[in-house]
Write a protein that holds these residues in place. Structure first.
Motif, PDB file in Angstrom:
ATOM      1  N   GLU A   1       0.820  -1.205   0.000  1.00  0.00           N
ATOM      2  CA  GLU A   1       0.000   0.000   0.000  1.00  0.00           C
ATOM      3  C   GLU A   1       0.861   1.266   0.000  1.00  0.00           C
ATOM      4  O   GLU A   1       0.601   2.212  -0.754  1.00  0.00           O
ATOM      5  N   GLU A   2       1.899   1.269   0.826  1.00  0.00           N
ATOM      6  CA  GLU A   2       2.794   2.435   0.864  1.00  0.00           C
ATOM      7  C   GLU A   2       3.463   2.648  -0.490  1.00  0.00           C
ATOM      8  O   GLU A   2       3.649   3.775  -0.949  1.00  0.00           O
ATOM      9  N   TYR A   3       3.809   1.537  -1.101  1.00  0.00           N
ATOM     10  CA  TYR A   3       4.525   1.663  -2.375  1.00  0.00           C
ATOM     11  C   TYR A   3       3.626   2.250  -3.464  1.00  0.00           C
ATOM     12  O   TYR A   3       4.035   3.151  -4.204  1.00  0.00           O
ATOM     13  N   VAL A   4       2.391   1.754  -3.546  1.00  0.00           N
ATOM     14  CA  VAL A   4       1.466   2.290  -4.562  1.00  0.00           C
ATOM     15  C   VAL A   4       1.290   3.798  -4.342  1.00  0.00           C
ATOM     16  O   VAL A   4       1.281   4.586  -5.295  1.00  0.00           O
ATOM     17  N   GLN A   5       1.206   4.201  -3.076  1.00  0.00           N
ATOM     18  CA  GLN A   5       1.058   5.631  -2.787  1.00  0.00           C
ATOM     19  C   GLN A   5       2.301   6.407  -3.241  1.00  0.00           C
ATOM     20  O   GLN A   5       2.190   7.492  -3.815  1.00  0.00           O
ATOM     21  N   MET A   6       3.487   5.833  -3.019  1.00  0.00           N
ATOM     22  CA  MET A   6       4.729   6.485  -3.465  1.00  0.00           C
ATOM     23  C   MET A   6       4.709   6.664  -4.987  1.00  0.00           C
ATOM     24  O   MET A   6       5.044   7.730  -5.511  1.00  0.00           O
ATOM     25  N   VAL A   7       4.295   5.607  -5.686  1.00  0.00           N
ATOM     26  CA  VAL A   7       4.246   5.673  -7.161  1.00  0.00           C
ATOM     27  C   VAL A   7       3.330   6.821  -7.596  1.00  0.00           C
ATOM     28  O   VAL A   7       3.657   7.599  -8.503  1.00  0.00           O
ATOM     29  N   ILE A   8       2.210   6.941  -6.919  1.00  0.00           N
ATOM     30  CA  ILE A   8       1.251   8.006  -7.255  1.00  0.00           C
ATOM     31  C   ILE A   8       1.851   9.377  -6.933  1.00  0.00           C
ATOM     32  O   ILE A   8       1.780  10.308  -7.742  1.00  0.00           O
ATOM     33  N   ASP A   9       2.473   9.477  -5.768  1.00  0.00           N
ATOM     34  CA  ASP A   9       3.027  10.775  -5.356  1.00  0.00           C
ATOM     35  C   ASP A   9       4.131  11.258  -6.298  1.00  0.00           C
ATOM     36  O   ASP A   9       4.371  12.456  -6.422  1.00  0.00           O
ATOM     37  N   LEU A  10       4.803  10.320  -6.935  1.00  0.00           N
ATOM     38  CA  LEU A  10       5.929  10.699  -7.800  1.00  0.00           C
ATOM     39  C   LEU A  10       5.485  11.111  -9.209  1.00  0.00           C
ATOM     40  O   LEU A  10       6.277  11.623  -9.999  1.00  0.00           O
ATOM     41  N   ILE A  11       4.206  10.891  -9.531  1.00  0.00           N
ATOM     42  CA  ILE A  11       3.745  11.137 -10.903  1.00  0.00           C
ATOM     43  C   ILE A  11       4.067  12.559 -11.401  1.00  0.00           C
ATOM     44  O   ILE A  11       4.596  12.715 -12.513  1.00  0.00           O
ATOM     45  N   PRO A  12       3.798  13.600 -10.625  1.00  0.00           N
ATOM     46  CA  PRO A  12       4.070  14.940 -11.178  1.00  0.00           C
ATOM     47  C   PRO A  12       5.538  15.130 -11.583  1.00  0.00           C
ATOM     48  O   PRO A  12       5.818  15.692 -12.639  1.00  0.00           O
ATOM     49  N   GLN A  13       6.461  14.639 -10.757  1.00  0.00           N
ATOM     50  CA  GLN A  13       7.884  14.773 -11.119  1.00  0.00           C
ATOM     51  C   GLN A  13       8.247  13.884 -12.303  1.00  0.00           C
ATOM     52  O   GLN A  13       8.983  14.295 -13.187  1.00  0.00           O
ATOM     53  N   ALA A  14       7.723  12.674 -12.309  1.00  0.00           N
ATOM     54  CA  ALA A  14       8.008  11.757 -13.424  1.00  0.00           C
ATOM     55  C   ALA A  14       7.482  12.347 -14.729  1.00  0.00           C
ATOM     56  O   ALA A  14       8.111  12.227 -15.791  1.00  0.00           O
ATOM     57  N   ALA A  15       6.333  13.009 -14.638  1.00  0.00           N
ATOM     58  CA  ALA A  15       5.697  13.531 -15.852  1.00  0.00           C
ATOM     59  C   ALA A  15       6.516  14.642 -16.505  1.00  0.00           C
ATOM     60  O   ALA A  15       6.325  14.953 -17.675  1.00  0.00           O
ATOM     61  N   GLU A  16       7.429  15.235 -15.755  1.00  0.00           N
ATOM     62  CA  GLU A  16       8.292  16.258 -16.372  1.00  0.00           C
ATOM     63  C   GLU A  16       9.268  15.629 -17.353  1.00  0.00           C
ATOM     64  O   GLU A  16       9.783  16.298 -18.239  1.00  0.00           O
ATOM     65  N   MET A  17       9.550  14.345 -17.171  1.00  0.00           N
ATOM     66  CA  MET A  17      10.526  13.697 -18.052  1.00  0.00           C
ATOM     67  C   MET A  17       9.933  12.617 -18.936  1.00  0.00           C
ATOM     68  O   MET A  17      10.445  12.342 -20.008  1.00  0.00           O
ATOM     69  N   ALA A  18       8.878  11.965 -18.488  1.00  0.00           N
ATOM     70  CA  ALA A  18       8.372  10.787 -19.205  1.00  0.00           C
ATOM     71  C   ALA A  18       7.205  11.142 -20.118  1.00  0.00           C
ATOM     72  O   ALA A  18       6.544  12.166 -19.939  1.00  0.00           O
ATOM     73  N   ASP A  19       6.961  10.291 -21.090  1.00  0.00           N
ATOM     74  CA  ASP A  19       5.806  10.428 -21.979  1.00  0.00           C
ATOM     75  C   ASP A  19       4.637   9.561 -21.521  1.00  0.00           C
ATOM     76  O   ASP A  19       3.482   9.891 -21.752  1.00  0.00           O
ATOM     77  N   PHE A  20       4.980   8.410 -20.927  1.00  0.00           N
ATOM     78  CA  PHE A  20       3.956   7.401 -20.630  1.00  0.00           C
ATOM     79  C   PHE A  20       4.071   6.907 -19.198  1.00  0.00           C
ATOM     80  O   PHE A  20       5.106   7.059 -18.554  1.00  0.00           O
ATOM     81  N   VAL A  21       2.981   6.274 -18.732  1.00  0.00           N
ATOM     82  CA  VAL A  21       3.004   5.596 -17.436  1.00  0.00           C
ATOM     83  C   VAL A  21       2.646   4.128 -17.672  1.00  0.00           C
ATOM     84  O   VAL A  21       1.802   3.814 -18.505  1.00  0.00           O
ATOM     85  N   ASP A  22       3.320   3.259 -16.955  1.00  0.00           N
ATOM     86  CA  ASP A  22       3.110   1.818 -17.117  1.00  0.00           C
ATOM     87  C   ASP A  22       2.912   1.207 -15.728  1.00  0.00           C
ATOM     88  O   ASP A  22       3.434   1.725 -14.728  1.00  0.00           O
ATOM     89  N   VAL A  23       2.144   0.124 -15.682  1.00  0.00           N
ATOM     90  CA  VAL A  23       1.957  -0.655 -14.447  1.00  0.00           C
ATOM     91  C   VAL A  23       2.087  -2.132 -14.818  1.00  0.00           C
ATOM     92  O   VAL A  23       1.520  -2.557 -15.836  1.00  0.00           O
ATOM     93  N   PHE A  24       2.842  -2.882 -14.033  1.00  0.00           N
ATOM     94  CA  PHE A  24       2.927  -4.328 -14.229  1.00  0.00           C
ATOM     95  C   PHE A  24       1.703  -4.933 -13.550  1.00  0.00           C
ATOM     96  O   PHE A  24       1.733  -5.285 -12.373  1.00  0.00           O
ATOM     97  N   CYS A  25       0.607  -4.979 -14.308  1.00  0.00           N
ATOM     98  CA  CYS A  25      -0.676  -5.452 -13.774  1.00  0.00           C
ATOM     99  C   CYS A  25      -0.732  -6.956 -13.985  1.00  0.00           C
ATOM    100  O   CYS A  25      -1.119  -7.424 -15.063  1.00  0.00           O
TER     101      CYS A  25
END
Ligand code: NIG
Ligand code: FE
Length: 414
Positions: free
Chosen positions: A206-230
């Motif tokens: 649960e903590e990890y999923v929240q970390m992934v979400i919290d990092l999205i704005p910073q990641a979005a400055e560099m990345a084009d896409f988001v991926d999840v190993f579902c």
């Protein structure tokens, strides 16, 4: 620049064709004995040799340009009868990684499955430990060698994922390395934030999923896409739903789905407008139904089926169902340690029963689509980037897949 004496020009598509589906995946435009003109790095014109401007017959060396023609010197390249095709587009790779997982290769030979290796702390977590111990500079140096190897083998556009960092600092480090590679090489590079690749050490799920979400704005400055190993044992449909909802408007999804189990990843990806859903070693008709009429490209990765001994995706059934299919290498240290797109194409034919033209479209135009690059790459059309493989004389698409180990590249042209 004009390339003349092209034995076979393949991959011609109308300019507005951004992907091919169903029966259209089995078709491609060709010209035998052709020429092609490049201006400002883009395809300016092409046709049969009889119509070649400035061909030797019409314009001996040193001839003055005619009225209306530019007086810039024209660089004539003689293809010597080789085939000219769009370079490979590889829409799914993990080539930024540190070190090697060759010890796990031995575990695998000795009978452990991908899941068993991961459960013992191997797998993605092993790569994550190695990556955190590796400086950003060393990570770049190790990774660019693999990208150069791919370009030598004809890849002109590729996607690279993060996902071996698994902490905020290390994920951003990976995204910076991907960005730097993109600025260095002539190949087009697209970047994907795959924070949700495995739960990083020291976090609860649960903590990890929240970390992934919290990092999205910073990641979005560099990345084009988001991926999840579902997939089974990694992230659930609910996790994926949360992450993609948080990324909405910032990062377009490309999802790992149905590698280890029928995961529901295809449906959640389509629901969020994913550009692609990838792997699909395990699929039922429900996945095809979900994809029909969507903008999502089903992408299969035969290199990981080969390496892990998994079933191959049902590419032929997808095409019969009217869908398009892309193929990509999945180049990564754990499930597909190869970025050889010609081998991917050959596996498409040999293992998935695609025709050579279907497999060719899967590794060029459809794979370009799966990373949002098919306006620029993946087919021969006026205005598209001049990014080609020029083969030795005597090659065609069937021979390319059939004689899949014979050296054939005369030149990769960017
Ligand atoms: O696409 N399946 C998830 N990720 C990679 C493998 C990553 C690894 O084992 O390092 C894949 O197969
Ligand atoms: Fe992958």
């Amino acid at each position: 620049m004009i390339i003349k004496n092209i034995g076979l020009l393949v991959g011609i598509q109308p300019e507005d064709t951004l992907r091919v589906e169903g029966a259209a995946q089995g078709r491609t435009g060709t010209v035998e004995n052709a020429w092609l003109q490049i201006e400002d790095g883009r395809i300016a014109a092409f046709g049969p040799m009889a119509t070649c401007p400035l061909s030797e017959a019409k314009a001996p060396a040193g001839a003055r340009p005619g009225p209306g023609e530019s007086d810039a010197p024209v660089n004539m390249v003689d293809a010597r009868g080789g085939m000219l095709m769009p370079g490979f587009c590889d829409s799914h790779t993990h080539v930024v990684y540190a070190g090697s997982r060759d010890s796990e290769f031995l575990d695998k030979i000795n009978g452990l499955s991908y899941e068993e290796i991961a459960a013992r702390g191997g797998g993605i977590l092993n790569s994550s430990d190695l990556l955190r111990q590796t400086s950003e500079e060393a990570l770049y140096e190790q990774s660019i060698v693999r990208v150069r190897e791919m370009m030598d083998k004809g890849t002109v556009a590729l996607e690279i994922k993060s996902g071996y960092g698994l902490s905020p600092e290390a994920e951003l480090k990976m995204l910076r390395v991907i960005r730097r590679i993109g600025k260095t090489v002539p190949a087009a590079v697209r970047s994907t934030y795959l924070g949700a690749h495995a739960v990083g050490r020291g976090y609860t799920h649960e903590e990890y999923v929240q970390m992934v979400i919290d990092l999205i704005p910073q990641a979005a400055e560099m990345a084009d896409f988001v991926d999840v190993f579902c997939d089974d044992g990694f992230f659930t449909v609910e996790d994926t739903n949360r992450i993609l909802s948080a990324a909405k408007g910032k990062l377009v999804p490309k999802i790992h789905a149905n590698e280890l189990a029928v995961s529901g990843g295809v449906q959640v990806g389509v629901k969020h407008g994913a550009l692609s859903v990838d792997h699909l070693e395990r699929t039922t008709d429900a996945e095809m139904d979900a994809l029909r009429g969507s903008s999502t490209m089903p992408t299969m990765l035969p290199g990981s089926s080969f390496f892990l001994g998994l079933p191959y995706g049902r590419a032929k059934d997808y095409i019969h169902a009217g869908l398009g299919v892309a193929l990509a290498s999945d180049y990564n240290p754990g499930s597909s340690p190869s970025g050889d797109m010609r081998f991917v194409m050959a596996q498409g034919c040999i293992k998935m029963r695609l025709t050579p033209v279907e497999a060719f479209n899967a590794v060029t135009l459809n794979s370009a689509y799966a990373m949002g690059l098919s306006r620029e790459y993946g087919s021969i059309a006026i205005g598209k980037k001049a990014a080609f493989i020029l083969t030795e004389p005597g090659w065609n698409l069937t021979k390319l897949a059939y004689q899949y180990q014979t050296p054939y590249i005369q030149q990769v042209i960017f």
